[in-house]
Motif scaffolding. Structure first.
Motif, PDB file in Angstrom:
ATOM      1  N   ALA A 178       0.840  -1.189   0.000  1.00  0.00           N
ATOM      2  CA  ALA A 178       0.000   0.000   0.000  1.00  0.00           C
ATOM      3  C   ALA A 178       0.883   1.250   0.000  1.00  0.00           C
ATOM      4  CB  ALA A 178      -0.923   0.006   1.218  1.00  0.00           C
ATOM      5  N   LEU A 179       2.143   1.093   0.402  1.00  0.00           N
ATOM      6  CA  LEU A 179       3.074   2.214   0.461  1.00  0.00           C
ATOM      7  C   LEU A 179       4.014   2.263  -0.751  1.00  0.00           C
ATOM      8  CD1 LEU A 179       4.021   2.031   4.249  1.00  0.00           C
ATOM      9  CD2 LEU A 179       2.160   3.296   3.142  1.00  0.00           C
ATOM     10  N   VAL A 180       3.921   1.282  -1.621  1.00  0.00           N
ATOM     11  CA  VAL A 180       4.677   1.291  -2.876  1.00  0.00           C
ATOM     12  C   VAL A 180       3.808   2.029  -3.882  1.00  0.00           C
ATOM     13  CG1 VAL A 180       5.586  -0.132  -4.751  1.00  0.00           C
ATOM     14  CG2 VAL A 180       5.896  -0.850  -2.365  1.00  0.00           C
ATOM     15  N   LYS A 181       4.298   3.186  -4.318  1.00  0.00           N
ATOM     16  CA  LYS A 181       3.468   4.063  -5.152  1.00  0.00           C
ATOM     17  C   LYS A 181       4.243   4.590  -6.340  1.00  0.00           C
ATOM     18  CE  LYS A 181       1.008   5.769  -1.057  1.00  0.00           C
ATOM     19  NZ  LYS A 181       0.697   6.975  -0.270  1.00  0.00           N
ATOM     20  N   GLN A 182       3.479   5.017  -7.340  1.00  0.00           N
ATOM     21  CA  GLN A 182       4.047   5.751  -8.458  1.00  0.00           C
ATOM     22  C   GLN A 182       3.623   7.200  -8.315  1.00  0.00           C
ATOM     23  OE1 GLN A 182       3.013   3.160 -11.990  1.00  0.00           O
ATOM     24  NE2 GLN A 182       5.007   3.949 -12.602  1.00  0.00           N
ATOM     25  N   CYS A 183       4.487   8.086  -8.769  1.00  0.00           N
ATOM     26  CA  CYS A 183       4.208   9.514  -8.718  1.00  0.00           C
ATOM     27  C   CYS A 183       2.871   9.799  -9.406  1.00  0.00           C
ATOM     28  CB  CYS A 183       5.339  10.270  -9.418  1.00  0.00           C
ATOM     29  SG  CYS A 183       5.162  12.061  -9.401  1.00  0.00           S
ATOM     30  N   GLU A 184       2.098  10.701  -8.822  1.00  0.00           N
ATOM     31  CA  GLU A 184       0.785  11.019  -9.384  1.00  0.00           C
ATOM     32  C   GLU A 184       0.832  12.048 -10.505  1.00  0.00           C
ATOM     33  OE1 GLU A 184      -2.234  11.917  -6.484  1.00  0.00           O
ATOM     34  OE2 GLU A 184      -1.704  10.184  -5.269  1.00  0.00           O
ATOM     35  N   HIS A 185       1.994  12.636 -10.765  1.00  0.00           N
ATOM     36  CA  HIS A 185       2.070  13.584 -11.874  1.00  0.00           C
ATOM     37  C   HIS A 185       1.829  12.817 -13.169  1.00  0.00           C
ATOM     38  CE1 HIS A 185       3.504  16.520 -14.737  1.00  0.00           C
ATOM     39  NE2 HIS A 185       3.390  17.423 -13.766  1.00  0.00           N
ATOM     40  N   PRO A 186       0.976  13.316 -14.043  1.00  0.00           N
ATOM     41  CA  PRO A 186       0.618  12.554 -15.249  1.00  0.00           C
ATOM     42  C   PRO A 186       1.784  12.267 -16.190  1.00  0.00           C
ATOM     43  CG  PRO A 186      -0.428  14.727 -15.248  1.00  0.00           C
ATOM     44  CD  PRO A 186       0.255  14.580 -13.935  1.00  0.00           C
ATOM     45  N   ASP A 187       2.850  13.049 -16.130  1.00  0.00           N
ATOM     46  CA  ASP A 187       3.998  12.828 -17.018  1.00  0.00           C
ATOM     47  C   ASP A 187       5.119  12.046 -16.361  1.00  0.00           C
ATOM     48  OD1 ASP A 187       2.777  14.246 -19.073  1.00  0.00           O
ATOM     49  OD2 ASP A 187       3.587  16.156 -18.361  1.00  0.00           O
ATOM     50  N   CYS A 188       4.922  11.567 -15.142  1.00  0.00           N
ATOM     51  CA  CYS A 188       6.003  10.925 -14.397  1.00  0.00           C
ATOM     52  C   CYS A 188       5.679   9.450 -14.158  1.00  0.00           C
ATOM     53  CB  CYS A 188       6.217  11.641 -13.063  1.00  0.00           C
ATOM     54  SG  CYS A 188       7.652  11.053 -12.149  1.00  0.00           S
ATOM     55  N   VAL A 189       6.700   8.612 -14.214  1.00  0.00           N
ATOM     56  CA  VAL A 189       6.525   7.179 -13.974  1.00  0.00           C
ATOM     57  C   VAL A 189       7.403   6.696 -12.823  1.00  0.00           C
ATOM     58  CG1 VAL A 189       5.819   6.656 -16.349  1.00  0.00           C
ATOM     59  CG2 VAL A 189       8.248   6.568 -15.716  1.00  0.00           C
ATOM     60  N   LEU A 190       7.977   7.623 -12.053  1.00  0.00           N
ATOM     61  CA  LEU A 190       8.880   7.229 -10.984  1.00  0.00           C
ATOM     62  C   LEU A 190       8.121   6.581  -9.831  1.00  0.00           C
ATOM     63  CD1 LEU A 190      11.358  10.244 -10.842  1.00  0.00           C
ATOM     64  CD2 LEU A 190      11.550   8.098 -12.107  1.00  0.00           C
ATOM     65  N   TRP A 191       8.791   5.648  -9.167  1.00  0.00           N
ATOM     66  CA  TRP A 191       8.246   4.898  -8.042  1.00  0.00           C
ATOM     67  C   TRP A 191       8.861   5.389  -6.743  1.00  0.00           C
ATOM     68  CZ3 TRP A 191       4.973   0.539  -8.329  1.00  0.00           C
ATOM     69  CH2 TRP A 191       4.686   0.077  -9.616  1.00  0.00           C
ATOM     70  N   PHE A 192       8.158   5.185  -5.651  1.00  0.00           N
ATOM     71  CA  PHE A 192       8.719   5.485  -4.341  1.00  0.00           C
ATOM     72  C   PHE A 192       8.035   4.640  -3.285  1.00  0.00           C
ATOM     73  CE2 PHE A 192       5.377   8.590  -5.168  1.00  0.00           C
ATOM     74  CZ  PHE A 192       4.607   8.543  -4.016  1.00  0.00           C
ATOM     75  N   TYR A 193       8.708   4.524  -2.149  1.00  0.00           N
ATOM     76  CA  TYR A 193       8.152   3.852  -0.981  1.00  0.00           C
ATOM     77  C   TYR A 193       7.764   4.957  -0.011  1.00  0.00           C
ATOM     78  CZ  TYR A 193       7.389   0.101   2.359  1.00  0.00           C
ATOM     79  OH  TYR A 193       6.801  -0.798   3.220  1.00  0.00           O
ATOM     80  N   ASP A 194       6.477   5.082   0.267  1.00  0.00           N
ATOM     81  CA  ASP A 194       5.960   6.193   1.070  1.00  0.00           C
ATOM     82  C   ASP A 194       6.257   5.960   2.548  1.00  0.00           C
ATOM     83  OD1 ASP A 194       4.599   8.246   2.273  1.00  0.00           O
ATOM     84  OD2 ASP A 194       2.668   7.797   1.350  1.00  0.00           O
ATOM     85  N   ARG A 195       7.288   6.624   3.034  1.00  0.00           N
ATOM     86  CA  ARG A 195       7.676   6.514   4.439  1.00  0.00           C
ATOM     87  C   ARG A 195       7.189   7.700   5.261  1.00  0.00           C
ATOM     88  NH1 ARG A 195      11.306   2.276   4.762  1.00  0.00           N
ATOM     89  NH2 ARG A 195      12.395   1.802   2.838  1.00  0.00           N
ATOM     90  N   THR A 196       6.333   8.545   4.691  1.00  0.00           N
ATOM     91  CA  THR A 196       5.833   9.688   5.442  1.00  0.00           C
ATOM     92  C   THR A 196       4.948   9.209   6.581  1.00  0.00           C
ATOM     93  OG1 THR A 196       3.909   9.979   3.992  1.00  0.00           O
ATOM     94  CG2 THR A 196       5.916  11.217   3.425  1.00  0.00           C
ATOM     95  N   LYS A 197       4.838  10.020   7.605  1.00  0.00           N
ATOM     96  CA  LYS A 197       4.093   9.630   8.803  1.00  0.00           C
ATOM     97  C   LYS A 197       2.623   9.319   8.479  1.00  0.00           C
ATOM     98  CE  LYS A 197       3.294  11.125  13.531  1.00  0.00           C
ATOM     99  NZ  LYS A 197       3.552  12.163  14.525  1.00  0.00           N
ATOM    100  N   ALA A 198       2.007  10.159   7.680  1.00  0.00           N
ATOM    101  CA  ALA A 198       0.586   9.964   7.347  1.00  0.00           C
ATOM    102  C   ALA A 198       0.379   9.086   6.111  1.00  0.00           C
ATOM    103  CB  ALA A 198      -0.079  11.318   7.130  1.00  0.00           C
ATOM    104  N   HIS A 199       1.460   8.697   5.445  1.00  0.00           N
ATOM    105  CA  HIS A 199       1.396   7.862   4.233  1.00  0.00           C
ATOM    106  C   HIS A 199       0.536   8.507   3.148  1.00  0.00           C
ATOM    107  CE1 HIS A 199       3.530   4.923   6.505  1.00  0.00           C
ATOM    108  NE2 HIS A 199       2.546   4.745   7.342  1.00  0.00           N
ATOM    109  N   LYS A 200       0.707   9.810   2.976  1.00  0.00           N
ATOM    110  CA  LYS A 200      -0.077  10.545   1.976  1.00  0.00           C
ATOM    111  C   LYS A 200       0.809  11.131   0.874  1.00  0.00           C
ATOM    112  CE  LYS A 200      -4.095  11.171   4.617  1.00  0.00           C
ATOM    113  NZ  LYS A 200      -4.992  10.135   4.282  1.00  0.00           N
ATOM    114  N   ARG A 201       2.034  10.661   0.770  1.00  0.00           N
ATOM    115  CA  ARG A 201       2.938  11.168  -0.260  1.00  0.00           C
ATOM    116  C   ARG A 201       2.346  10.882  -1.633  1.00  0.00           C
ATOM    117  NH1 ARG A 201       9.240   9.246  -1.074  1.00  0.00           N
ATOM    118  NH2 ARG A 201       9.557  10.295  -3.066  1.00  0.00           N
ATOM    119  N   ARG A 202       2.379  11.875  -2.511  1.00  0.00           N
ATOM    120  CA  ARG A 202       1.794  11.741  -3.835  1.00  0.00           C
ATOM    121  C   ARG A 202       2.822  11.874  -4.957  1.00  0.00           C
ATOM    122  NH1 ARG A 202      -2.670  16.072  -4.438  1.00  0.00           N
ATOM    123  NH2 ARG A 202      -2.944  14.932  -6.363  1.00  0.00           N
TER     124      ARG A 202
END
Length: 194
Positions: free
Chosen positions: A148-172
């Motif tokens: 659930a914390l493995v995410k892709q960037c929400e920018h429509p032109d971006c395909v980068l992945w990240f592991y959301d380690r933020t406290k609220a897990h709301k990294r976009r």
């Protein structure tokens, strides 16, 4: 990811996990695919940025082989992470082939303050010693990662992945400085034009 018209010089390390940064060695810029690895030297430079350096005797490293194997591992990792993200079964055989060549043994060493520390001494060929930590990182993500914390960037032109380690897990965004600000500026321009 970059200013318009410029080619990014090196892959961004924004994934917050080595396996995510491995996936991010391929990206998209202005709608076009960008591969940050064009040679074995590119792979070595990226590995060094990630703290993975060739073992002693690595001067004879097969650089074209490193590029081919690193790219194949990246493709495999992308497939496995994608399958795991979608709760699909994975076949570990190909990843195990990388893991089984990465041999290491416990090694007692002394740290800078004179205290004993237990480390791992790599006993593999130079290629396996470089790709082994990447394969192990992918395996650890597949086993221990919260997908659930493995995410892709929400920018429509971006395909980068990240592991959301933020406290609220709301990294976009892969990076607020890269895609977050671009998206917010575009939204502001839309609102201002109305």
């Amino acid at each position: 990811m970059t200013n318009a018209g410029t080619q990014p010089a090196e892959a961004p390390l924004v994934g917050d996990h080595l396996a995510m940064d491995l996936l991010n060695t391929q990206a998209r810029e202005n709608g076009e695919s960008v591969d940050f690895w064009h040679s074995g030297d590119d792979v070595l430079a990226w590995l060094a940025r990630c703290g993975i350096v060739p073992p002693a005797g690595g001067e004879t490293l097969d650089k074209p082989g490193l590029l081919a194997q690193a790219a194949a591992l990246r493709t495999l990792a992308r497939r496995l992470v994608g399958q795991r993200k979608q709760d699909q079964p994975i076949d570990p055989a190909a990843l195990n082939a990388y893991l089984h060549t990465y041999l290491s043994a416990p090694h007692l060493d002394i740290d800078s303050e004179g205290r004993p520390v237990l480390a791992r001494a790599v006993r593999a060929d130079p290629l396996a010693s470089l790709l082994g930590p990447l394969a192990e990182s992918v395996a650890q993500l597949l086993v221990d990662g919260n997908f659930a914390l493995v995410k892709q960037c929400e920018h429509p032109d971006c395909v980068l992945w990240f592991y959301d380690r933020t406290k609220a897990h709301k990294r976009r965004w892969c990076s607020m400085a890269l895609c977050g600000n671009r998206y917010k500026a575009a939204q502001f321009r839309k609102r201002s034009a109305i």
